[in-house]
Motif scaffolding. Structure first.
Motif, PDB file in Angstrom:
ATOM      1  N   ILE A 122       0.848  -1.189   0.000  1.00  0.00           N
ATOM      2  CA  ILE A 122       0.000   0.000   0.000  1.00  0.00           C
ATOM      3  C   ILE A 122       0.887   1.243   0.000  1.00  0.00           C
ATOM      4  O   ILE A 122       2.032   1.184   0.489  1.00  0.00           O
ATOM      5  CB  ILE A 122      -0.956   0.042   1.213  1.00  0.00           C
ATOM      6  N   ASP A 126      -1.446   5.923   2.537  1.00  0.00           N
ATOM      7  CA  ASP A 126      -2.525   5.047   3.001  1.00  0.00           C
ATOM      8  C   ASP A 126      -2.160   4.380   4.320  1.00  0.00           C
ATOM      9  O   ASP A 126      -3.006   4.221   5.205  1.00  0.00           O
ATOM     10  CB  ASP A 126      -2.824   3.975   1.949  1.00  0.00           C
ATOM     11  N   ARG A 165      -9.436   1.190   2.816  1.00  0.00           N
ATOM     12  CA  ARG A 165      -8.354   0.713   1.954  1.00  0.00           C
ATOM     13  C   ARG A 165      -8.848   0.469   0.530  1.00  0.00           C
ATOM     14  O   ARG A 165      -8.171   0.827  -0.442  1.00  0.00           O
ATOM     15  CB  ARG A 165      -7.759  -0.571   2.534  1.00  0.00           C
TER      16      ARG A 165
END
Length: 222
Positions: A122, A126, A165
């Motif tokens: 990620i 994030d 997410r």
């Protein structure tokens, strides 16, 4: 004479009984006072530990906000080491919450277990966003305990994180797809870029970025 002796004996026995009752009451009172003092001391120590854990997480949150993105292997390793140290310190304070605060203690432990090391799966932004979301939930629980307020109403944090997410990944993919489309119109795409664009379309479930919802397009272009 016998009556006088009986009178003295009766008074003596009554005195002994009275002294016994009075002594027992004093001992019981002293024990109750000692227990109350011990409970107060334990609660004071638990609140001090919770305050320390709160301060650690506040420091951790500030550190995340100020830290530049971890890019190299060394930077990621250093960050994960610092993050783990902070979490261990916070978990130690959470563990000292009394049994009467089991719901709060369990929530904090479950929250801290959701914090994962940073890796390439990620983006850094994030990771910081999701970790901050978790940290703030733990801080709400610790803060309300220190100030002797009720346990805050809990959302499903794990579900919230997964949704966030997915949302942030969709935004990132949408931006990349729009960039590919713009590039295709200007000078064309390589075979690998075409394949990547097709993979993005498949994941987003669209053939073109214009098929995205207005909300999605607004988030992508903002």
């Amino acid at each position: 004479m016998s009556n006088w002796i009986d009178f003295l004996s009766g008074n003596f026995i009554s005195g002994l009984v009275g002294a016994g009752i009075g002594g027992g009451a004093s001992i019981w009172g002293a024990r109750m006072q000692a227990k109350a003092s011990d409970k107060t001391a334990r609660n004071t120590a638990a609140r001090a530990a919770a305050q320390e854990a709160y301060d650690v997480l506040s420091e951790f949150e500030s550190m995340m906000a100020a830290r530049p993105p971890a890019r190299s292997f060394e930077e990621k390793t250093a960050w994960n080491r610092d993050q783990r140290a902070m979490i261990i310190r916070a978990r130690a304070g959470v563990g000292l919450l009394p049994a009467s605060e089991n719901a709060r203690r369990t929530r904090c432990r479950e929250d801290l277990a959701l914090i994962t090391p940073f890796n390439d799966h990620i983006p850094w932004a994030d990771h910081v966003y999701v970790t901050t979301l978790i940290v703030e939930d733990v801080m709400r629980n610790l803060g309300t305990y220190v100030t002797q307020r009720p346990v805050p109403v809990h959302d499903d944090l794990k579900h919230q994180i997964e949704d966030e997410r997915k949302k942030r990944r969709s935004i990132a993919l949408g931006r990349k797809l729009m960039a590919f489309e713009e590039a295709a119109e200007r000078y064309g795409l390589t075979a690998s870029e075409i394949n990547e664009a097709n993979e993005i379309k498949a994941e987003l479930g669209v053939e073109h970025s214009r098929e995205l919802t207005t909300e999605e397009r607004t988030a992508i272009t903002s």
